[in-house]
Design a protein around this motif. Structure first.
Motif, mmCIF file in Angstrom:
data_model
loop_
_atom_site.group_PDB
_atom_site.id
_atom_site.type_symbol
_atom_site.label_atom_id
_atom_site.label_comp_id
_atom_site.label_asym_id
_atom_site.label_seq_id
_atom_site.Cartn_x
_atom_site.Cartn_y
_atom_site.Cartn_z
ATOM 1 N N ILE A 114 0.868 -1.177 0.000
ATOM 2 C CA ILE A 114 0.000 0.000 0.000
ATOM 3 C C ILE A 114 0.899 1.218 0.000
ATOM 4 C CG2 ILE A 114 -1.754 1.324 1.245
ATOM 5 C CD1 ILE A 114 -2.820 -1.317 2.347
ATOM 6 N N SER A 115 0.708 2.057 -1.008
ATOM 7 C CA SER A 115 1.442 3.309 -1.144
ATOM 8 C C SER A 115 0.515 4.440 -0.701
ATOM 9 C CB SER A 115 1.863 3.503 -2.607
ATOM 10 O OG SER A 115 2.435 4.771 -2.786
ATOM 11 N N THR A 116 0.979 5.238 0.236
ATOM 12 C CA THR A 116 0.186 6.342 0.784
ATOM 13 C C THR A 116 0.839 7.661 0.399
ATOM 14 O OG1 THR A 116 -0.311 4.938 2.681
ATOM 15 C CG2 THR A 116 -0.794 7.281 2.907
ATOM 16 N N ASN A 117 0.030 8.594 -0.111
ATOM 17 C CA ASN A 117 0.571 9.919 -0.434
ATOM 18 C C ASN A 117 -0.530 10.961 -0.365
ATOM 19 O OD1 ASN A 117 -0.699 10.396 -3.038
ATOM 20 N ND2 ASN A 117 0.608 8.787 -3.824
ATOM 21 N N SER A 118 -0.130 12.209 -0.536
ATOM 22 C CA SER A 118 -1.081 13.307 -0.537
ATOM 23 C C SER A 118 -0.462 14.532 -1.188
ATOM 24 C CB SER A 118 -1.504 13.670 0.887
ATOM 25 O OG SER A 118 -2.413 14.759 0.856
ATOM 26 N N VAL A 119 -1.279 15.258 -1.929
ATOM 27 C CA VAL A 119 -0.830 16.549 -2.460
ATOM 28 C C VAL A 119 -1.105 17.647 -1.438
ATOM 29 C CG1 VAL A 119 -1.122 15.872 -4.871
ATOM 30 C CG2 VAL A 119 -3.014 16.971 -3.671
ATOM 31 N N ASP A 120 -1.775 17.266 -0.345
ATOM 32 C CA ASP A 120 -2.156 18.219 0.694
ATOM 33 C C ASP A 120 -1.252 18.132 1.918
ATOM 34 O OD1 ASP A 120 -4.496 19.143 -0.738
ATOM 35 O OD2 ASP A 120 -5.386 17.197 -0.251
ATOM 36 N N ALA A 121 -0.026 17.633 1.750
ATOM 37 C CA ALA A 121 0.907 17.498 2.872
ATOM 38 C C ALA A 121 1.156 18.868 3.498
ATOM 39 C CB ALA A 121 2.222 16.889 2.380
ATOM 40 N N PRO A 122 1.417 18.905 4.783
ATOM 41 C CA PRO A 122 1.605 17.810 5.720
ATOM 42 C C PRO A 122 0.284 17.320 6.312
ATOM 43 C CG PRO A 122 2.077 19.854 6.839
ATOM 44 C CD PRO A 122 1.726 20.201 5.400
ATOM 45 N N LEU A 123 0.277 16.030 6.689
ATOM 46 C CA LEU A 123 -0.872 15.431 7.345
ATOM 47 C C LEU A 123 -0.427 14.174 8.079
ATOM 48 C CD1 LEU A 123 -1.815 12.756 5.474
ATOM 49 C CD2 LEU A 123 -2.610 14.592 4.016
ATOM 50 N N ILE A 124 -1.316 13.649 8.908
ATOM 51 C CA ILE A 124 -1.066 12.375 9.567
ATOM 52 C C ILE A 124 -2.089 11.377 9.048
ATOM 53 C CG2 ILE A 124 0.068 13.261 11.623
ATOM 54 C CD1 ILE A 124 -2.534 13.175 13.125
ATOM 55 N N TYR A 125 -1.703 10.095 9.001
ATOM 56 C CA TYR A 125 -2.575 9.073 8.458
ATOM 57 C C TYR A 125 -2.423 7.777 9.254
ATOM 58 C CZ TYR A 125 1.462 6.669 6.650
ATOM 59 O OH TYR A 125 2.653 5.986 6.577
ATOM 60 N N ALA A 126 -3.406 6.914 9.094
ATOM 61 C CA ALA A 126 -3.345 5.571 9.662
ATOM 62 C C ALA A 126 -4.295 4.695 8.845
ATOM 63 C CB ALA A 126 -3.773 5.569 11.126
ATOM 64 N N TYR A 127 -3.929 3.433 8.706
ATOM 65 C CA TYR A 127 -4.818 2.487 8.014
ATOM 66 C C TYR A 127 -4.489 1.073 8.462
ATOM 67 C CZ TYR A 127 -0.907 1.238 4.951
ATOM 68 O OH TYR A 127 0.302 0.807 4.473
ATOM 69 N N HIS A 128 -5.450 0.187 8.201
ATOM 70 C CA HIS A 128 -5.186 -1.242 8.310
ATOM 71 C C HIS A 128 -6.034 -1.980 7.286
ATOM 72 C CE1 HIS A 128 -8.882 -1.671 10.681
ATOM 73 N NE2 HIS A 128 -8.378 -0.900 11.626
ATOM 74 N N LEU A 129 -5.475 -3.088 6.835
ATOM 75 C CA LEU A 129 -6.133 -3.968 5.872
ATOM 76 C C LEU A 129 -6.367 -5.291 6.586
ATOM 77 C CD1 LEU A 129 -6.979 -4.275 2.823
ATOM 78 C CD2 LEU A 129 -4.756 -5.380 2.496
ATOM 79 N N ALA A 130 -7.626 -5.682 6.714
ATOM 80 C CA ALA A 130 -7.969 -6.879 7.452
ATOM 81 C C ALA A 130 -8.975 -7.702 6.642
ATOM 82 C CB ALA A 130 -8.569 -6.525 8.809
ATOM 83 N N PRO A 131 -8.960 -9.022 6.836
ATOM 84 C CA PRO A 131 -9.952 -9.849 6.144
ATOM 85 C C PRO A 131 -11.354 -9.394 6.504
ATOM 86 C CG PRO A 131 -8.294 -11.226 7.223
ATOM 87 C CD PRO A 131 -8.067 -9.814 7.691
ATOM 88 N N THR A 132 -12.231 -9.384 5.507
ATOM 89 C CA THR A 132 -13.617 -9.000 5.733
ATOM 90 C C THR A 132 -14.330 -10.137 6.457
ATOM 91 O OG1 THR A 132 -13.609 -7.639 3.758
ATOM 92 C CG2 THR A 132 -15.773 -8.285 4.610
ATOM 93 N N ALA A 133 -15.048 -9.788 7.510
ATOM 94 C CA ALA A 133 -15.800 -10.797 8.269
ATOM 95 C C ALA A 133 -16.923 -11.352 7.400
ATOM 96 C CB ALA A 133 -16.378 -10.182 9.540
ATOM 97 N N VAL A 134 -17.137 -12.631 7.505
ATOM 98 C CA VAL A 134 -18.164 -13.294 6.683
ATOM 99 C C VAL A 134 -19.518 -13.150 7.289
ATOM 100 C CG1 VAL A 134 -18.877 -15.482 5.670
ATOM 101 C CG2 VAL A 134 -16.453 -14.931 5.900
#
Length: 147
Positions: free
Chosen positions: A127-147
């Motif tokens: 996962i590549s994270t970027n922004s043209v609106d820097a500076p900023l803070i970010y966080a994410y997670h990728l998890a299996p979708t619950a069935v």
């Protein structure tokens, strides 16, 4: 000549005071990214994810992308949960074995944005994270979708 009663005058002054306070609070300085405590902010805005296969958080201080990779992610349906703060948007490009499989974005207002992503085959995922609106803070997670 108009003659306003004291009750109307007080109501008008109260409305004016409320408008001034609202205007002042809307003009508060944005989050100071350089001094931001990213782990504490992440804990407040991003819910914990059971079984996350990839996660990251940090500061985007310029427009250079930040890339995080997982060497092997099984095929399946995943949920990408993202948050950012500081104004503007953060963009997340998801690639599997070097081929882009999804693009997502999060509004940088401290709220969550969630997208479903289909990973068609097992392999290295980044996962590549970027922004043209820097500076900023970010966080994410990728998890299996619950069935």
């Amino acid at each position: 000549m108009l003659n306003f009663s004291s009750t109307r005058r007080r109501a008008g002054l109260g409305a004016l005071a409320a408008a001034v306070l609202l205007g002042v609070s809307a003009c508060q300085a944005p989050v100071n990214i350089a001094d931001a405590d990213v782990p504490a902010w992440k804990e407040k805005v991003l819910p914990a994810a059971s079984g996350a296969v990839l996660e990251d958080s940090g500061k985007i201080l310029n427009r250079d992308p930040l890339v995080k990779e997982s060497p092997s992610v099984p095929a399946g349906t995943y949920t990408l949960t993202m948050a950012c703060d500081g104004g503007g948007k953060a963009y997340f490009a998801v690639s599997l074995s070097g081929n882009k499989i999804a693009d997502a974005a999060a509004a940088c207002n401290g709220s969550l944005d969630v997208v479903k992503i289909k990973v068609p085959a097992a392999g290295p995922l980044n996962i590549s994270t970027n922004s043209v609106d820097a500076p900023l803070i970010y966080a994410y997670h990728l998890a299996p979708t619950a069935v």
